[in-house]
Design a protein around this motif. Structure first.
Motif, mmCIF file in Angstrom:
data_model
loop_
_atom_site.group_PDB
_atom_site.id
_atom_site.type_symbol
_atom_site.label_atom_id
_atom_site.label_comp_id
_atom_site.label_asym_id
_atom_site.label_seq_id
_atom_site.Cartn_x
_atom_site.Cartn_y
_atom_site.Cartn_z
ATOM 1 N N LEU A 186 0.805 -1.231 0.000
ATOM 2 C CA LEU A 186 0.000 0.000 0.000
ATOM 3 C C LEU A 186 0.828 1.265 0.000
ATOM 4 C CD1 LEU A 186 -2.839 -1.020 2.490
ATOM 5 C CD2 LEU A 186 -2.851 -1.164 0.003
ATOM 6 N N PHE A 187 2.147 1.160 -0.114
ATOM 7 C CA PHE A 187 2.974 2.369 -0.171
ATOM 8 C C PHE A 187 3.222 2.732 -1.631
ATOM 9 C CE2 PHE A 187 7.107 4.453 -0.612
ATOM 10 C CZ PHE A 187 6.886 5.545 0.202
ATOM 11 N N THR A 188 2.882 3.957 -2.001
ATOM 12 C CA THR A 188 3.098 4.411 -3.379
ATOM 13 C C THR A 188 3.356 5.907 -3.383
ATOM 14 O OG1 THR A 188 2.167 4.548 -5.608
ATOM 15 C CG2 THR A 188 0.625 4.752 -3.778
ATOM 16 N N THR A 189 4.190 6.358 -4.323
ATOM 17 C CA THR A 189 4.425 7.793 -4.519
ATOM 18 C C THR A 189 3.749 8.286 -5.797
ATOM 19 O OG1 THR A 189 6.487 7.325 -5.696
ATOM 20 C CG2 THR A 189 6.632 7.681 -3.308
ATOM 21 N N LYS A 190 3.019 7.393 -6.473
ATOM 22 C CA LYS A 190 2.359 7.781 -7.709
ATOM 23 C C LYS A 190 1.090 8.566 -7.396
ATOM 24 C CE LYS A 190 4.008 3.749 -10.278
ATOM 25 N NZ LYS A 190 3.614 2.551 -11.032
ATOM 26 N N GLU A 191 0.664 9.353 -8.373
ATOM 27 C CA GLU A 191 -0.560 10.120 -8.203
ATOM 28 C C GLU A 191 -1.758 9.185 -8.217
ATOM 29 O OE1 GLU A 191 -1.521 11.607 -12.647
ATOM 30 O OE2 GLU A 191 0.310 12.407 -11.746
ATOM 31 N N VAL A 192 -2.863 9.682 -7.700
ATOM 32 C CA VAL A 192 -4.073 8.863 -7.597
ATOM 33 C C VAL A 192 -4.470 8.357 -8.980
ATOM 34 C CG1 VAL A 192 -6.515 8.880 -6.968
ATOM 35 C CG2 VAL A 192 -4.853 10.123 -5.571
ATOM 36 N N GLY A 193 -4.759 7.050 -9.035
ATOM 37 C CA GLY A 193 -5.188 6.456 -10.295
ATOM 38 C C GLY A 193 -4.071 5.772 -11.050
ATOM 39 N N LYS A 194 -2.814 5.970 -10.632
ATOM 40 C CA LYS A 194 -1.679 5.360 -11.342
ATOM 41 C C LYS A 194 -1.087 4.170 -10.611
ATOM 42 C CE LYS A 194 0.327 8.291 -14.765
ATOM 43 N NZ LYS A 194 1.604 8.696 -15.373
ATOM 44 N N GLY A 195 -1.494 3.924 -9.366
ATOM 45 C CA GLY A 195 -0.919 2.798 -8.660
ATOM 46 C C GLY A 195 -1.680 2.498 -7.387
ATOM 47 N N THR A 196 -1.682 1.212 -6.996
ATOM 48 C CA THR A 196 -2.359 0.793 -5.772
ATOM 49 C C THR A 196 -1.401 0.704 -4.603
ATOM 50 O OG1 THR A 196 -1.969 -1.542 -6.231
ATOM 51 C CG2 THR A 196 -3.978 -0.547 -7.134
ATOM 52 N N GLY A 197 -0.098 0.738 -4.868
ATOM 53 C CA GLY A 197 0.865 0.556 -3.790
ATOM 54 C C GLY A 197 1.134 -0.908 -3.499
ATOM 55 N N LEU A 198 0.593 -1.815 -4.351
ATOM 56 C CA LEU A 198 0.785 -3.251 -4.108
ATOM 57 C C LEU A 198 1.686 -3.913 -5.141
ATOM 58 C CD1 LEU A 198 -2.862 -4.247 -3.152
ATOM 59 C CD2 LEU A 198 -0.897 -4.142 -1.630
ATOM 60 N N GLY A 199 1.954 -3.228 -6.260
ATOM 61 C CA GLY A 199 2.700 -3.864 -7.349
ATOM 62 C C GLY A 199 4.042 -4.403 -6.898
ATOM 63 N N LEU A 200 4.911 -3.542 -6.318
ATOM 64 C CA LEU A 200 6.233 -3.995 -5.890
ATOM 65 C C LEU A 200 6.150 -4.984 -4.740
ATOM 66 C CD1 LEU A 200 8.378 -0.737 -6.131
ATOM 67 C CD2 LEU A 200 8.438 -2.738 -7.615
ATOM 68 N N ALA A 201 5.180 -4.800 -3.846
ATOM 69 C CA ALA A 201 5.029 -5.745 -2.735
ATOM 70 C C ALA A 201 4.692 -7.135 -3.266
ATOM 71 C CB ALA A 201 3.950 -5.252 -1.776
ATOM 72 N N ILE A 202 3.813 -7.197 -4.268
ATOM 73 C CA ILE A 202 3.409 -8.498 -4.817
ATOM 74 C C ILE A 202 4.570 -9.165 -5.550
ATOM 75 C CG2 ILE A 202 1.947 -9.563 -6.562
ATOM 76 C CD1 ILE A 202 -0.255 -7.600 -5.733
ATOM 77 N N ILE A 203 5.276 -8.396 -6.398
ATOM 78 C CA ILE A 203 6.368 -9.043 -7.134
ATOM 79 C C ILE A 203 7.504 -9.428 -6.184
ATOM 80 C CG2 ILE A 203 5.785 -7.781 -9.219
ATOM 81 C CD1 ILE A 203 8.212 -6.059 -8.802
ATOM 82 N N HIS A 204 7.678 -8.690 -5.095
ATOM 83 C CA HIS A 204 8.684 -9.088 -4.092
ATOM 84 C C HIS A 204 8.316 -10.445 -3.512
ATOM 85 C CE1 HIS A 204 10.721 -9.100 -0.160
ATOM 86 N NE2 HIS A 204 11.662 -8.398 -0.789
ATOM 87 N N ASP A 205 7.028 -10.633 -3.202
ATOM 88 C CA ASP A 205 6.579 -11.930 -2.680
ATOM 89 C C ASP A 205 6.730 -13.020 -3.731
ATOM 90 O OD1 ASP A 205 5.971 -10.663 -0.335
ATOM 91 O OD2 ASP A 205 3.813 -10.485 -0.738
ATOM 92 N N ILE A 206 6.413 -12.707 -5.001
ATOM 93 C CA ILE A 206 6.522 -13.716 -6.059
ATOM 94 C C ILE A 206 7.980 -14.143 -6.236
ATOM 95 C CG2 ILE A 206 6.306 -14.083 -8.545
ATOM 96 C CD1 ILE A 206 3.799 -12.322 -8.484
ATOM 97 N N VAL A 207 8.893 -13.146 -6.297
ATOM 98 C CA VAL A 207 10.303 -13.461 -6.530
ATOM 99 C C VAL A 207 10.861 -14.333 -5.415
ATOM 100 C CG1 VAL A 207 12.615 -12.469 -6.668
ATOM 101 C CG2 VAL A 207 10.752 -11.437 -7.951
ATOM 102 N N GLN A 208 10.580 -13.944 -4.165
ATOM 103 C CA GLN A 208 11.143 -14.701 -3.038
ATOM 104 C C GLN A 208 10.364 -15.981 -2.760
ATOM 105 O OE1 GLN A 208 11.576 -12.160 0.406
ATOM 106 N NE2 GLN A 208 13.563 -11.443 -0.287
ATOM 107 N N GLY A 209 9.032 -15.865 -2.704
ATOM 108 C CA GLY A 209 8.222 -17.015 -2.296
ATOM 109 C C GLY A 209 8.047 -18.058 -3.371
ATOM 110 N N HIS A 210 7.832 -17.629 -4.613
ATOM 111 C CA HIS A 210 7.561 -18.590 -5.678
ATOM 112 C C HIS A 210 8.841 -19.065 -6.373
ATOM 113 C CE1 HIS A 210 5.406 -20.596 -8.909
ATOM 114 N NE2 HIS A 210 6.134 -19.917 -9.791
#
Length: 776
Positions: free
Chosen positions: A723-747
């Motif tokens: 949920l952390f993002t520096t993008k303007e409203v509508g350009k990001g949920t703040g979950l993209g990097l968190a999800i790919i971090h989990d995919i890279v490490q966990g999967h």
């Protein structure tokens, strides 16, 4: 200060010679003596009060000095003291010292072991406040660097040699050219040994002429080059001290370039003077009317004017008009008291018309036959003054923050008795501000949690100043309700400005209740992020098909027009066979163009079909480079829309990683989209995103590099937080990097790292391990 005045008088010629024992009293430092075993101060001079805000009696209290030394420096000071005592030689310490009013000052402590009959009896020393000098050190280092460059670049031959044996320590390029010798052949040898000076008696005579302490200017000598050529040179010599060794500074030039050499000599002489006489303070003598009768050469460094420009002028000419009355009052007080001393702080103007703050210690020495004047020692304290003003503003802001903070700030003593509570206690718990001072805070905490809270307080006390703890406990409000509080407790019992344990409490009752709802919301947002990724691929599909499809339809429309034109022209006499051939050629061209754009649609559908097959399969070994080419074609439209160049660097050979291809696609898509967004808005360069694969022994590394804005240092630690993002409203949920971090490490069992430079760009590196042989 201005620059119109008479010449600076020589102190001896004015009848006022200086004596070190007289000026020693003007040193702005603390003289002390201590027992070498216990390190307890047995004597301290009165300056300890004016400089550091402590009384002489306090300073001689056992372990008092230890408590004033900043905790960050204590371990180092203890070690340096042990080494210094073991050596038996004078040594010096530098450390931060907490003053009586809570400020922190940098101190240089020069310590001398004192022996009697071969036995160490006491330690003596002088403590000097060099906070301002520390700030000036960088400027001094820069000045020295500039001088070194001037020294080397000077067209005048310059060399420095030892006075005792003439051994060369340093030369510049001009001296090499003048002497005809390489620097490597000069350093470590004397010019007489090398035969550079024509005649042995030249140096002996030179030393005799310098024995009177005066520099020699424009001495004509003969210099012999290795080729045998003898040239006439004009040399100036000056005796200087470098690191405690007597040395000879020589400035040499060809007689024909005398005038140019004289200009260069002044630069070198300025450097020599700064080496011999470099002081951050300005010493001056005033008469009873406040006019300068003497000022030290450092006035040129501090104020930018020559000493001669100051002599005879009134001190008030250079003082800010708002400070004049206070300065004159202090001056008259000193004049009216024999041996009177007064320290004043006021603004003075420099040659560049800027105002600087100076702290001046004024001493009445009119009755001293060697001085007969008012002696002033002035130090530039602009940095300190500005820091004090900033501190005052900071304290005001801090006071306002405490008074208006949403958290409850409480100060308790070692028994848990409330000493202070911030106004937030009334808003959050309903208690009147100050109404509970003197009560035990445990009275408001359930009995079953008392033991844990007591243990926390004891642990903080044992850990010492600055120790922290983070207890979570229940607390009763004024209406009998129970709140759950999360606190940060800090031991500031030994801080004279606090004298207690500071507890910063936050009501987390609603937060705990909301955590379950938050987790459910995060799960929904993760699903949203997956849909967003699918949406980007869908947008790419629509764009990549619509563009060539529209072109195809356009070509077919043109072809239809040409066919109708051909049809209507049949049988018309004015239409020739050449006209028909031209129409037919254009028609064939339109059909060829339509076939080409239709083929592009087919190729894209093929890529999409292959990409879809890969993404829906389970865990397997696959080539990430091949999958990356299809994936990037899905997001190419977004790069073009943002005017960002998107490149996939080709890789020779086969690459293999193991996992679900769809998850790899999600990782790559998120990284590329983030990189494209990072390039948006960057000025003065074409935005660019590069995707590459690097084969390593331990596996495959995917790198996504952009030349965008980079990531700010304060943001870096949180980029993978949900949920952390520096993008303007509508350009990001703040979950993209968190999800790919989990995919890279966990999967994939890999690792993702980031390199960034603000204003230059960012590189995300994803390391995938080597697949097991059984999975190939």
């Amino acid at each position: 200060m201005t620059s119109e005045a008479g010449p600076l008088p020589d102190v001896a010629s004015s009848g006022h010679p200086f004596r070190p024992e007289v000026l020693l009293e003007l040193i702005n430092g603390v003289v002390w003596e201590a027992d070498p075993v216990t390190l307890r101060n047995t004597y301290v001079s009165g300056k300890v009060t004016s400089l550091f805000g402590y009384s002489q009696e306090d300073w001689c209290t056992p372990f008092f000095w230890d408590g004033c030394v900043d905790e960050r420096d204590r371990e180092r000071i203890e070690e340096e003291t042990r080494r210094g005592l073991a050596s038996g030689e004078p040594y010096h310490l530098t450390y931060r010292l907490r003053t009586g009013d809570g400020r922190t000052r940098w101190v240089r402590d020069m310590v001398t072991p004192m022996y009697e009959g071969g036995k160490l009896q006491a330690l003596g020393g002088v403590m000097m406040d060099f906070t301002a000098e520390r700030s000036a050190q960088e400027a001094l280092d820069s000045l020295q660097d500039r001088f070194s460059k001037v020294f080397e670049a000077s067209p005048v031959g310059i060399c420095i040699s030892t006075l005792s044996d003439g051994r060369l320590l340093e030369t510049n390029a001009a001296f090499e050219a003048l002497s005809g010798c390489k620097k490597a052949d000069l350093i470590g040898h004397s010019l007489i040994e090398l035969g550079v000076w024509d005649g042995l008696s030249e140096r002996e005579g030179l030393i005799r002429e310098l024995s009177g302490g005066q520099a020699l200017q424009g001495k004509e000598l003969r210099m012999r080059r290795p080729s045998g050529e003898v040239i006439d040179v004009s040399a100036s010599f000056e005796r200087i001290d470098l690191d405690g060794e007597a040395c000879l500074l020589a400035i040499t030039q060809d007689i024909g370039a005398r005038k140019q050499a004289e200009d260069r000599v002044r630069v070198v002489e300025a450097r020599s003077r700064s080496l011999v006489q470099n002081s951050a303070d300005v010493f001056s003598i005033l008469d009873e009317e406040g006019r300068y009768t003497y000022i030290s050469p450092s006035v040129q460094t501090v104020f930018g004017v020559e000493p001669e420009a100051i002599i005879g002028r009134s001190m008030v000419e250079h003082i800010h008009r708002d400070d004049v009355s206070g300065v004159l009052s202090d001056f008259q007080e000193v004049v009216g008291k024999v041996r009177g001393v007064r320290t004043s702080t006021f603004r003075m103007i420099t040659a560049n018309r800027s105002w600087r703050w100076f702290e001046t210690t004024t001493t009445n020495m009119l009755t001293d036959p060697h001085i007969r004047g008012i002696v002033c020692s002035s130090r530039d304290v602009t940095d300190r003054k500005e820091a004090e003003q900033a501190l005052a503003r900071s304290e005001g802001r801090f006071r306002s923050l405490v008074q208006n903070a949403s958290d409850i700030i409480t100060v308790i003593d070692v028994d848990g008795v409330i000493q202070y509570e911030s106004p937030a206690v009334e808003r959050l718990l309903g208690y009147p501000v100050g109404g509970r001072v003197g009560q035990r805070t445990l009275e408001y905490i359930p009995q079953e949690e008392h033991q844990e809270i007591r243990a926390t307080i004891v642990g903080l006390i044992r850990a010492g100043l600055g120790a922290t703890a983070r207890p979570v406990f229940r607390y009763r409000d004024a209406d009998g309700g129970v709140h759950c509080l999360e606190a940060l407790a800090t031991n500031l019992l030994d801080d004279p400005n606090v004298g207690g344990i500071v507890v910063n409490s936050r009501d987390i009752t609603e937060r705990l209740q909301a955590e379950k709802a938050l987790k459910a919301s995060q799960d929904r947002l993760r699903s949203s992020e997956k849909l967003a990724s699918l949406g980007r691929l869908t947008a790419g599909l629509a764009h990549e098909i619509n563009t060539p499809l529209a072109a195809t339809m356009n070509y077919l429309q043109l072809a239809g027009n040409l066919a109708r034109e051909y049809q209507t022209s049949i049988g018309q006499g004015q239409v020739t066979d050449d006209d028909h051939r031209e129409i037919a050629a254009e028609l064939i061209g339109m059909l060829d163009e339509a076939n080409g754009t239709t083929a592009r649609i087919g190729e894209f559908i093929r890529q999409m079909r292959g990409h879809t097959r890969d993404t829906v399969t389970g865990v397997k070994a696959f080539d990430p480079a091949r999958l990356a080419a299809d994936t990037l074609s899905m997001v190419a439209h977004e790069a073009r829309a943002a005017m960002v160049e998107l490149h996939l660097e080709s890789h020779r050979g086969s690459l293999r990683i193991r996992g679900e291809p769809g998850r790899f696609t999600q990782v790559l898509t998120n990284l590329v989209i983030n990189a494209i967004h990072a390039c948006e808005g960057v000025q003065n360069r074409q935005g660019r995103v590069d995707v590459r694969f690097v084969s390593r022994t331990e596996g495959v590394c995917l790198e996504v590099e952009d030349n965008g804005a980079g990531i700010m240092p304060e943001v870096m630690p949180r980029i993978f937080d949900p949920l952390f993002t520096t993008k303007e409203v509508g350009k990001g949920t703040g979950l993209g990097l968190a999800i790919i971090h989990d995919i890279v490490q966990g999967h994939f069992g890999g690792e993702i790292t980031v390199r960034t430079r603000v204003g230059a760009g960012t590189v995300f590196s994803v390391a995938f391990p080597v697949p097991e042989l059984s999975s190939q």
